[in-house]
Write a protein that holds these residues in place. Structure first.
Motif, PDB file in Angstrom:
ATOM      1  N   PHE A 242      34.142 -10.926 -52.991  1.00 37.05           N
ATOM      2  CA  PHE A 242      34.099  -9.827 -53.962  1.00 37.05           C
ATOM      3  C   PHE A 242      35.320  -9.735 -54.874  1.00 37.05           C
ATOM      4  N   GLY A 243      36.333 -10.549 -54.617  1.00 39.26           N
ATOM      5  CA  GLY A 243      37.510 -10.518 -55.491  1.00 39.26           C
ATOM      6  C   GLY A 243      38.741 -10.024 -54.759  1.00 39.26           C
ATOM      7  N   PRO A 244      39.932 -10.342 -55.284  1.00 38.02           N
ATOM      8  CA  PRO A 244      41.189 -10.103 -54.555  1.00 38.02           C
ATOM      9  C   PRO A 244      41.561  -8.628 -54.389  1.00 38.02           C
ATOM     10  N   ASP A 245      40.937  -7.740 -55.195  1.00 41.94           N
ATOM     11  CA  ASP A 245      41.354  -6.335 -55.122  1.00 41.94           C
ATOM     12  C   ASP A 245      40.601  -5.526 -54.072  1.00 41.94           C
ATOM     13  N   ARG A 246      39.626  -6.163 -53.429  1.00 40.30           N
ATOM     14  CA  ARG A 246      38.787  -5.401 -52.479  1.00 40.30           C
ATOM     15  C   ARG A 246      39.550  -4.968 -51.245  1.00 40.30           C
ATOM     16  N   LYS A 247      39.185  -3.777 -50.787  1.00 40.11           N
ATOM     17  CA  LYS A 247      39.694  -3.332 -49.479  1.00 40.11           C
ATOM     18  C   LYS A 247      38.490  -3.281 -48.561  1.00 40.11           C
ATOM     19  N   ILE A 248      38.740  -3.375 -47.256  1.00 41.95           N
ATOM     20  CA  ILE A 248      37.635  -3.143 -46.334  1.00 41.95           C
ATOM     21  C   ILE A 248      37.977  -1.966 -45.439  1.00 41.95           C
ATOM     22  N   ARG A 249      36.917  -1.352 -44.941  1.00 46.21           N
ATOM     23  CA  ARG A 249      37.097  -0.174 -44.090  1.00 46.21           C
ATOM     24  C   ARG A 249      36.233  -0.375 -42.849  1.00 46.21           C
ATOM     25  N   LEU A 250      36.844  -0.226 -41.684  1.00 49.04           N
ATOM     26  CA  LEU A 250      36.079  -0.366 -40.439  1.00 49.04           C
ATOM     27  C   LEU A 250      35.726   1.028 -39.934  1.00 49.04           C
ATOM     28  N   ARG A 251      34.432   1.265 -39.736  1.00 45.79           N
ATOM     29  CA  ARG A 251      33.994   2.550 -39.187  1.00 45.79           C
ATOM     30  C   ARG A 251      33.448   2.323 -37.788  1.00 45.79           C
ATOM     31  N   PRO A 252      33.763   3.202 -36.832  1.00 49.07           N
ATOM     32  CA  PRO A 252      33.216   3.008 -35.482  1.00 49.07           C
ATOM     33  C   PRO A 252      31.693   3.018 -35.517  1.00 49.07           C
ATOM     34  N   SER A 253      31.098   2.149 -34.732  1.00 49.35           N
ATOM     35  CA  SER A 253      29.641   2.085 -34.716  1.00 49.35           C
ATOM     36  C   SER A 253      29.186   1.708 -33.302  1.00 49.35           C
ATOM     37  N   TYR A 254      27.911   1.385 -33.198  1.00 47.94           N
ATOM     38  CA  TYR A 254      27.425   0.964 -31.877  1.00 47.94           C
ATOM     39  C   TYR A 254      26.497  -0.228 -31.994  1.00 47.94           C
ATOM     40  N   GLU A 259      31.741  -4.344 -28.030  1.00 45.82           N
ATOM     41  CA  GLU A 259      32.433  -3.125 -27.591  1.00 45.82           C
ATOM     42  C   GLU A 259      33.929  -3.340 -27.754  1.00 45.82           C
ATOM     43  N   PRO A 260      34.656  -2.642 -28.618  1.00 44.78           N
ATOM     44  CA  PRO A 260      34.107  -1.662 -29.541  1.00 44.78           C
ATOM     45  C   PRO A 260      33.312  -2.324 -30.670  1.00 44.78           C
ATOM     46  N   SER A 261      32.491  -1.499 -31.318  1.00 43.99           N
ATOM     47  CA  SER A 261      31.686  -1.986 -32.438  1.00 43.99           C
ATOM     48  C   SER A 261      32.119  -1.281 -33.719  1.00 43.99           C
ATOM     49  N   VAL A 262      31.976  -1.997 -34.822  1.00 43.08           N
ATOM     50  CA  VAL A 262      32.324  -1.379 -36.111  1.00 43.08           C
ATOM     51  C   VAL A 262      31.275  -1.711 -37.161  1.00 43.08           C
ATOM     52  N   GLU A 263      31.212  -0.869 -38.154  1.00 43.56           N
ATOM     53  CA  GLU A 263      30.491  -1.234 -39.355  1.00 43.56           C
ATOM     54  C   GLU A 263      31.531  -1.368 -40.446  1.00 43.56           C
ATOM     55  N   VAL A 264      31.299  -2.322 -41.335  1.00 42.90           N
ATOM     56  CA  VAL A 264      32.338  -2.636 -42.304  1.00 42.90           C
ATOM     57  C   VAL A 264      31.859  -2.290 -43.702  1.00 42.90           C
ATOM     58  N   VAL A 287      28.427  -3.466 -45.572  1.00 45.73           N
ATOM     59  CA  VAL A 287      27.899  -4.824 -45.750  1.00 45.73           C
ATOM     60  C   VAL A 287      27.677  -5.586 -44.445  1.00 45.73           C
ATOM     61  N   LEU A 288      28.291  -5.129 -43.379  1.00 42.14           N
ATOM     62  CA  LEU A 288      28.071  -5.892 -42.134  1.00 42.14           C
ATOM     63  C   LEU A 288      28.394  -5.083 -40.891  1.00 42.14           C
ATOM     64  N   GLY A 289      27.892  -5.599 -39.768  1.00 45.61           N
ATOM     65  CA  GLY A 289      28.197  -5.036 -38.459  1.00 45.61           C
ATOM     66  C   GLY A 289      29.037  -6.050 -37.700  1.00 45.61           C
ATOM     67  N   ALA A 290      29.927  -5.548 -36.827  1.00 43.62           N
ATOM     68  CA  ALA A 290      30.819  -6.474 -36.115  1.00 43.62           C
ATOM     69  C   ALA A 290      31.376  -5.810 -34.864  1.00 43.62           C
ATOM     70  N   GLY A 291      32.154  -6.543 -34.110  1.00 46.83           N
ATOM     71  CA  GLY A 291      32.806  -5.955 -32.948  1.00 46.83           C
ATOM     72  C   GLY A 291      33.344  -7.023 -32.014  1.00 46.83           C
ATOM     73  N   MET A 292      33.948  -6.543 -30.907  1.00 45.36           N
ATOM     74  CA  MET A 292      34.461  -7.468 -29.890  1.00 45.36           C
ATOM     75  C   MET A 292      33.323  -7.734 -28.898  1.00 45.36           C
ATOM     76  N   VAL A 293      33.068  -8.999 -28.632  1.00 49.52           N
ATOM     77  CA  VAL A 293      31.889  -9.387 -27.848  1.00 49.52           C
ATOM     78  C   VAL A 293      31.908  -8.717 -26.468  1.00 49.52           C
ATOM     79  N   HIS A 294      30.779  -8.086 -26.120  1.00 50.41           N
ATOM     80  CA  HIS A 294      30.673  -7.360 -24.846  1.00 50.41           C
ATOM     81  C   HIS A 294      30.746  -8.353 -23.678  1.00 50.41           C
ATOM     82  N   PRO A 295      31.513  -7.998 -22.622  1.00 55.44           N
ATOM     83  CA  PRO A 295      31.622  -8.922 -21.474  1.00 55.44           C
ATOM     84  C   PRO A 295      30.257  -9.316 -20.894  1.00 55.44           C
TER      85      PRO A 295
END
Ligand code: FA5
Length: 349
Positions: A242-254, A259-264, A287-295
């Motif tokens: 999207f270009g060099p000026d973009r910021k991203i924001r992680l929001r808690p999700s499920y 775990e934990p999960s975020v939406e970006v 634009v996407l969902g993400a997180g740390m892989v659940h054990p």
């Protein structure tokens, strides 16, 4: 008429005819008339049996010179007529190179493929492997292996097309995580993969939803991977696309498999206070969902969750392309309207 005179007449007449033959067919007719089985010269030669033994060799040798002379004359005329015929054909087939050519309509790479290829090449450059998975998937890989057992409420998050109770059209690219994890040999090094492809959901089509769309799955498993690695990777991705000026924001999700999960969300446009995360109006777009892989996901695939861990993400290239090119309606990607598609012609296409 003596045979010799007859032969002389045949020769003179035939030579005149040969010289006058207008084309190869006419020449062939003359050859048959004179030298053919029932030809005039052949007829004369047959009559030689009535000659006296003294006359026979004389007339015979004269007849031979006549036949040789005629054969040679026919061959020469044949060569001349063939050359003439070729010239005529070439003249007829002359191409007018000044005529304007017919335009060739070349296709363009679909804009979604362009976006996916761009993301693929970014991750390949960071050492990720690109993995393919089946679109007709088992519920075992699409859900069970991803910590979503039967009757788990999370199954409702993705309304799925079932073919049989156990076989379905995959609702996400996440089953490729499970398939790749199962096979990976960690003694050979960490796992870094992405997997682009089509997914299907019983979503009602509207401007931002399609019942068939695309996802790109990402998975990194190693020792000591942190949430910081995930955020850094997603920042690189957002700025690249999207270009060099973009910021991203992680929001808690499920998500059941992280775990934990975020939406970006990616920063976009001007804030107008809207709460809709699929609309640019609130200054951010999901634009996407993400997180740390659940054990549990690691354990299901036979990976030691006490030693290994990592992050996963699943992004929607359709939404990426909409944001990047300011496309108002996701359905444009699937209507195959050339007026839409040809706008995304790349350099060199
Ligand atoms: C998932 O599908 C998770 N598998 C993503 C994930 C992977 C999370 C790995 C954690 C770890 P979700 O349902 O939110 O999540 O879909 C992910 C993205 O797909 C969305 O952010 C959106 O960009 C896109 N998407 C979802 N539904 C649609 C739809 N109907 N049409 C177009 N794009 C869609």
């Amino acid at each position: 008429m003596a045979l010799q005179d007859e032969l002389t007449k045949i020769k003179t007449d035939a030579l005149t005819q040969i010289a006058a033959a207008a084309d190869l067919n006419a020449l062939n007719d003359i050859r048959v008339q004179v030298l053919g089985k029932k030809g005039s010269l052949t007829g004369v030669l047959r009559g030689m049996k009535d000659l006296t033994p003294e006359e026979r060799p004389k007339v015979g040798s004269f007849a031979n010179t006549v036949r040789d002379a005629l054969t040679e004359a026919i061959e020469k005329r044949h060569a001349a007529l063939s050359a003439q015929a070729l010239q005529a054909k070439l003249a007829q087939e002359t191409i007018d190179v000044t005529l304007p050519g017919r335009p060739v309509h070349r296709g363009t790479m679909h804009v979604l493929d362009q976006v996916m290829e761009d993301v693929e090449s970014l991750f390949m450059g960071m050492g990720y492997q690109v993995v393919d998975g089946p679109e007709v998937e088992t519920e075992h890989y699409n859900f069970e292996m991803l910590n979503v057992p039967k009757d788990h409420p999370a199954r409702d998050m993705q309304d799925t097309f079932y073919i049989t109770p156990d076989v379905l059209l995959r609702s996400q690219t996440s089953p490729v995580q499970a398939r790749t994890l199962e096979k990976h040999d960690f003694s050979q090094g960490p796992l870094k993969m992405i997997s682009p492809g089509r997914v299907y959901r019983r979503d009602t089509d509207d401007a931002t939803h399609s019942h068939q769309f695309h996802q790109i799955e990402g998975l990194v498993i190693d020792k000591h991977i942190t949430m910081g690695d995930l955020k850094g990777t997603l920042e690189v991705l957002a700025r690249h696309v999207f270009g060099p000026d973009r910021k991203i924001r992680l929001r808690p999700s499920y998500f059941p498999f992280t775990e934990p999960s975020v939406e970006v969300d990616v920063s976009w446009g001007s804030k107008t206070g809207s709460d809709d995360v699929t609309s640019k109006d609130n200054g951010w777009v999901e634009v996407l969902g993400a997180g740390m892989v659940h054990p549990n996901v690691l354990k299901s695939a036979g990976v030691d969750a006490d030693v290994y861990g990592g992050f996963a993400f699943g992004l929607g290239p359709d939404r990426f392309a909409m944001l990047k090119y300011d496309i108002e309606d996701i359905r444009n990607f699937y209507l195959n309207d050339q007026r839409f598609l040809t706008q995304f012609q790349q350099e060199g296409e």
